[in-house]
Design a protein around this motif. Sequence first.
Motif, PDB file in Angstrom:
ATOM      1  N   PRO A   1       0.798  -1.233   0.000  1.00  0.00           N
ATOM      2  CA  PRO A   1       0.000   0.000   0.000  1.00  0.00           C
ATOM      3  C   PRO A   1       0.827   1.279   0.000  1.00  0.00           C
ATOM      4  O   PRO A   1       0.465   2.251  -0.664  1.00  0.00           O
ATOM      5  CB  PRO A   1      -0.830  -0.125   1.284  1.00  0.00           C
ATOM      6  N   ARG A   2       1.946   1.283   0.718  1.00  0.00           N
ATOM      7  CA  ARG A   2       2.708   2.535   0.797  1.00  0.00           C
ATOM      8  C   ARG A   2       3.229   2.968  -0.573  1.00  0.00           C
ATOM      9  O   ARG A   2       3.282   4.157  -0.893  1.00  0.00           O
ATOM     10  CB  ARG A   2       3.877   2.394   1.773  1.00  0.00           C
ATOM     11  N   ALA A   3       3.648   2.002  -1.388  1.00  0.00           N
ATOM     12  CA  ALA A   3       4.145   2.338  -2.718  1.00  0.00           C
ATOM     13  C   ALA A   3       3.033   2.938  -3.576  1.00  0.00           C
ATOM     14  O   ALA A   3       3.239   3.924  -4.295  1.00  0.00           O
ATOM     15  CB  ALA A   3       4.721   1.100  -3.401  1.00  0.00           C
ATOM     16  N   MET A   4       1.841   2.360  -3.486  1.00  0.00           N
ATOM     17  CA  MET A   4       0.720   2.859  -4.284  1.00  0.00           C
ATOM     18  C   MET A   4       0.258   4.220  -3.785  1.00  0.00           C
ATOM     19  O   MET A   4       0.029   5.147  -4.570  1.00  0.00           O
ATOM     20  CB  MET A   4      -0.428   1.845  -4.235  1.00  0.00           C
ATOM     21  N   GLU A   5       0.157   4.366  -2.471  1.00  0.00           N
ATOM     22  CA  GLU A   5      -0.249   5.642  -1.883  1.00  0.00           C
ATOM     23  C   GLU A   5       0.813   6.709  -2.135  1.00  0.00           C
ATOM     24  O   GLU A   5       0.499   7.865  -2.425  1.00  0.00           O
ATOM     25  CB  GLU A   5      -0.482   5.483  -0.385  1.00  0.00           C
ATOM     26  N   GLY A   6       2.072   6.306  -2.039  1.00  0.00           N
ATOM     27  CA  GLY A   6       3.164   7.257  -2.200  1.00  0.00           C
ATOM     28  C   GLY A   6       3.239   7.882  -3.574  1.00  0.00           C
ATOM     29  O   GLY A   6       3.707   9.018  -3.728  1.00  0.00           O
ATOM     30  N   THR A   7       2.781   7.165  -4.583  1.00  0.00           N
ATOM     31  CA  THR A   7       2.806   7.713  -5.933  1.00  0.00           C
ATOM     32  C   THR A   7       1.524   8.463  -6.285  1.00  0.00           C
ATOM     33  O   THR A   7       1.404   9.041  -7.362  1.00  0.00           O
ATOM     34  CB  THR A   7       3.049   6.600  -6.972  1.00  0.00           C
ATOM     35  N   GLY A   8       0.538   8.444  -5.370  1.00  0.00           N
ATOM     36  CA  GLY A   8      -0.664   9.242  -5.576  1.00  0.00           C
ATOM     37  C   GLY A   8      -1.810   8.517  -6.251  1.00  0.00           C
ATOM     38  O   GLY A   8      -2.734   9.152  -6.761  1.00  0.00           O
ATOM     39  N   PHE A   9      -1.781   7.179  -6.233  1.00  0.00           N
ATOM     40  CA  PHE A   9      -2.814   6.422  -6.943  1.00  0.00           C
ATOM     41  C   PHE A   9      -3.932   5.898  -6.045  1.00  0.00           C
ATOM     42  O   PHE A   9      -4.791   5.146  -6.506  1.00  0.00           O
ATOM     43  CB  PHE A   9      -2.185   5.250  -7.713  1.00  0.00           C
ATOM     44  N   LEU A  10      -3.923   6.275  -4.772  1.00  0.00           N
ATOM     45  CA  LEU A  10      -5.005   5.827  -3.889  1.00  0.00           C
ATOM     46  C   LEU A  10      -5.934   6.968  -3.507  1.00  0.00           C
ATOM     47  O   LEU A  10      -6.715   6.857  -2.569  1.00  0.00           O
ATOM     48  CB  LEU A  10      -4.429   5.164  -2.635  1.00  0.00           C
ATOM     49  N   GLY A  11      -5.878   8.054  -4.247  1.00  0.00           N
ATOM     50  CA  GLY A  11      -6.813   9.159  -4.044  1.00  0.00           C
ATOM     51  C   GLY A  11      -7.909   9.067  -5.076  1.00  0.00           C
ATOM     52  O   GLY A  11      -8.690   8.110  -5.119  1.00  0.00           O
ATOM     53  N   GLN A  12      -7.954  10.057  -5.976  1.00  0.00           N
ATOM     54  CA  GLN A  12      -9.004  10.096  -6.992  1.00  0.00           C
ATOM     55  C   GLN A  12      -8.894   8.953  -7.991  1.00  0.00           C
ATOM     56  O   GLN A  12      -9.856   8.607  -8.666  1.00  0.00           O
ATOM     57  CB  GLN A  12      -8.944  11.439  -7.734  1.00  0.00           C
ATOM     58  N   ALA A  13      -7.703   8.339  -8.092  1.00  0.00           N
ATOM     59  CA  ALA A  13      -7.512   7.256  -9.056  1.00  0.00           C
ATOM     60  C   ALA A  13      -7.774   5.875  -8.465  1.00  0.00           C
ATOM     61  O   ALA A  13      -7.646   4.874  -9.160  1.00  0.00           O
ATOM     62  CB  ALA A  13      -6.086   7.308  -9.619  1.00  0.00           C
ATOM     63  N   ALA A  14      -8.151   5.810  -7.191  1.00  0.00           N
ATOM     64  CA  ALA A  14      -8.278   4.524  -6.501  1.00  0.00           C
ATOM     65  C   ALA A  14      -9.313   3.610  -7.148  1.00  0.00           C
ATOM     66  O   ALA A  14      -9.168   2.384  -7.102  1.00  0.00           O
ATOM     67  CB  ALA A  14      -8.629   4.756  -5.035  1.00  0.00           C
ATOM     68  N   GLU A  15     -10.342   4.183  -7.752  1.00  0.00           N
ATOM     69  CA  GLU A  15     -11.397   3.347  -8.328  1.00  0.00           C
ATOM     70  C   GLU A  15     -10.890   2.500  -9.495  1.00  0.00           C
ATOM     71  O   GLU A  15     -11.520   1.502  -9.852  1.00  0.00           O
ATOM     72  CB  GLU A  15     -12.572   4.216  -8.796  1.00  0.00           C
ATOM     73  N   ASN A  16      -9.747   2.877 -10.065  1.00  0.00           N
ATOM     74  CA  ASN A  16      -9.206   2.122 -11.195  1.00  0.00           C
ATOM     75  C   ASN A  16      -8.100   1.156 -10.800  1.00  0.00           C
ATOM     76  O   ASN A  16      -7.456   0.560 -11.660  1.00  0.00           O
ATOM     77  CB  ASN A  16      -8.686   3.086 -12.273  1.00  0.00           C
ATOM     78  N   VAL A  17      -7.881   1.008  -9.496  1.00  0.00           N
ATOM     79  CA  VAL A  17      -6.802   0.148  -9.005  1.00  0.00           C
ATOM     80  C   VAL A  17      -7.358  -1.189  -8.523  1.00  0.00           C
ATOM     81  O   VAL A  17      -8.364  -1.235  -7.812  1.00  0.00           O
ATOM     82  CB  VAL A  17      -6.050   0.848  -7.852  1.00  0.00           C
ATOM     83  N   TYR A  18      -6.691  -2.278  -8.915  1.00  0.00           N
ATOM     84  CA  TYR A  18      -7.055  -3.607  -8.410  1.00  0.00           C
ATOM     85  C   TYR A  18      -6.361  -3.855  -7.072  1.00  0.00           C
ATOM     86  O   TYR A  18      -5.141  -3.705  -6.965  1.00  0.00           O
ATOM     87  CB  TYR A  18      -6.626  -4.693  -9.398  1.00  0.00           C
ATOM     88  N   HIS A  19      -7.150  -4.248  -6.058  1.00  0.00           N
ATOM     89  CA  HIS A  19      -6.617  -4.495  -4.721  1.00  0.00           C
ATOM     90  C   HIS A  19      -6.868  -5.948  -4.341  1.00  0.00           C
ATOM     91  O   HIS A  19      -7.987  -6.439  -4.436  1.00  0.00           O
ATOM     92  CB  HIS A  19      -7.298  -3.561  -3.702  1.00  0.00           C
ATOM     93  N   LEU A  20      -5.815  -6.640  -3.928  1.00  0.00           N
ATOM     94  CA  LEU A  20      -5.938  -8.012  -3.455  1.00  0.00           C
ATOM     95  C   LEU A  20      -6.069  -7.966  -1.933  1.00  0.00           C
ATOM     96  O   LEU A  20      -5.072  -7.894  -1.201  1.00  0.00           O
ATOM     97  CB  LEU A  20      -4.715  -8.835  -3.869  1.00  0.00           C
ATOM     98  N   GLU A  21      -7.297  -7.956  -1.447  1.00  0.00           N
ATOM     99  CA  GLU A  21      -7.562  -7.691  -0.031  1.00  0.00           C
ATOM    100  C   GLU A  21      -6.938  -8.723   0.899  1.00  0.00           C
ATOM    101  O   GLU A  21      -6.437  -8.375   1.977  1.00  0.00           O
ATOM    102  CB  GLU A  21      -9.071  -7.611   0.206  1.00  0.00           C
ATOM    103  N   LYS A  22      -6.951  -9.967   0.520  1.00  0.00           N
ATOM    104  CA  LYS A  22      -6.457 -11.025   1.410  1.00  0.00           C
ATOM    105  C   LYS A  22      -5.000 -10.806   1.783  1.00  0.00           C
ATOM    106  O   LYS A  22      -4.586 -11.023   2.925  1.00  0.00           O
ATOM    107  CB  LYS A  22      -6.637 -12.398   0.748  1.00  0.00           C
ATOM    108  N   ASP A  23      -4.199 -10.365   0.805  1.00  0.00           N
ATOM    109  CA  ASP A  23      -2.766 -10.174   1.037  1.00  0.00           C
ATOM    110  C   ASP A  23      -2.376  -8.703   1.159  1.00  0.00           C
ATOM    111  O   ASP A  23      -1.213  -8.392   1.420  1.00  0.00           O
ATOM    112  CB  ASP A  23      -1.965 -10.811  -0.105  1.00  0.00           C
ATOM    113  N   ASP A  24      -3.340  -7.800   0.957  1.00  0.00           N
ATOM    114  CA  ASP A  24      -3.102  -6.356   0.994  1.00  0.00           C
ATOM    115  C   ASP A  24      -2.001  -5.937   0.021  1.00  0.00           C
ATOM    116  O   ASP A  24      -1.075  -5.200   0.369  1.00  0.00           O
ATOM    117  CB  ASP A  24      -2.767  -5.881   2.409  1.00  0.00           C
ATOM    118  N   TYR A  25      -2.116  -6.426  -1.193  1.00  0.00           N
ATOM    119  CA  TYR A  25      -1.255  -5.996  -2.288  1.00  0.00           C
ATOM    120  C   TYR A  25      -2.095  -5.285  -3.341  1.00  0.00           C
ATOM    121  O   TYR A  25      -3.300  -5.530  -3.474  1.00  0.00           O
ATOM    122  CB  TYR A  25      -0.564  -7.196  -2.954  1.00  0.00           C
TER     123      TYR A  25
END
Length: 425
Positions: free
Chosen positions: A201-225
């Motif tokens: 998560p930190r890598a994705m958040e750090g580049t700015g993709f977990l804000g307005q772009a989060a809806e287009n990101v695939y998240h593997l909840e079980k492993d939090d990747y």
Amino acid sequence: MIDLRLLREDPDRVRASQRARGEDVDLVDALLSADELRRSSGVRFDELRNEQKSLGKLIPKATPEERTELLKKAEQLKADVKAADAAQDEADAEAKRLLLQLGNVVHEDVPVGGEEDFVVLETHGTIRDFGAEGFEPKDHLELGEALGAIDMERGAKVSGSRFYYLTGVGALLELALVNAAIAQATEAGFIPMLTPALVRPRAMEGTGFLGQAAENVYHLEKDDYYLVGTSEVPLAAYHMDEIIEADKLPLRYAGFSPCFRREAGTYGKDTRGIFRVHQFDKVEMFSYVDPADAEAEHRRLLEWEKQWLTGLELPFQVIDVATGDLGASASRKFDCEAWIPTQGKYRELTSASNCDGFQARRLSVRMREGKKVQPLATLNGTLCAVPRTIVAILENHQLADGSVRVPEMLRPYLGGREVLEPVAK
């Protein structure tokens, strides 16, 4: 994230940036208040801690009568320090939460507006007149199926809509494009990289993709990747929590990776063929530079993209992307859009973004020059998003008999092939 000193010293500029982006302007004042509370909480904690230390030195020297009173006061101070520490942590967390919601401050020259308010900076190449050549152009899917290069039907059978197979010369064309792109990038001084497709998560958040772009990101909840939508993410995080000596800059990497995008909000848009898909491969340029060189590096990335598209013999235009279409991380973005004959318009093929210190602050990537340590600047530029590039090549270089001429630049990577020919059904 932006520099908090800029927020404190010139909040009107940050408000204007938020307004231009079409984002929440009130966020600026909320962050200013949270930052003030964070600083005052820190001062309060330091005052109480110093008082506690001073009191601790008095107790051993006190008389029995004085010691009783001092110990009572020490107990109260202990509770006050603990409460102040908690208040400081809470204030710091709130300030950080709000800061992570704030987009990068847009460059003063960026056109203001939404997706359609871009400014055309340059136009290159000549658009073919198929009517004068005596035939109606076919779209990339019809051409690709005839060439035995694209199989959408089985892609949908196996994985669902917006998935595909590249087969035969289609697969060879992708490999040719990737090898040619990496060769150009290597010649320009980029270090080739094969990057992870799964990041924390930190890598994705750090580049700015977990804000307005989060809806287009695939998240593997079980492993939090997270599955990356671009190798920009692992490349930006490559030097996370590191200090780089100034004389080592610039550092330039060319990442090749699979990319995954949910394409949320695009229902019914570009559903035919491989222009807008959920999984694709891409070669991405990424630069770490001294902030003073960021704007010049942005222009360099654009020139390398123009070189690439010119080598593919594609007509294209360069646009200055408007504020509302920048994405959270970029202060300015240039897109190169190739002409797509059957759509009768230019469509985005490459993109070059200047993120200044926005990602570096989030990921704690810094540069050291002498005794001075500060965030550096990061920039990224798409060199080859494979499916869209294939779309542009097939449609622009098609011939009347359904075959497709291979641009000279790609021929050495395709065994010398000059033409891709339809296969017998």
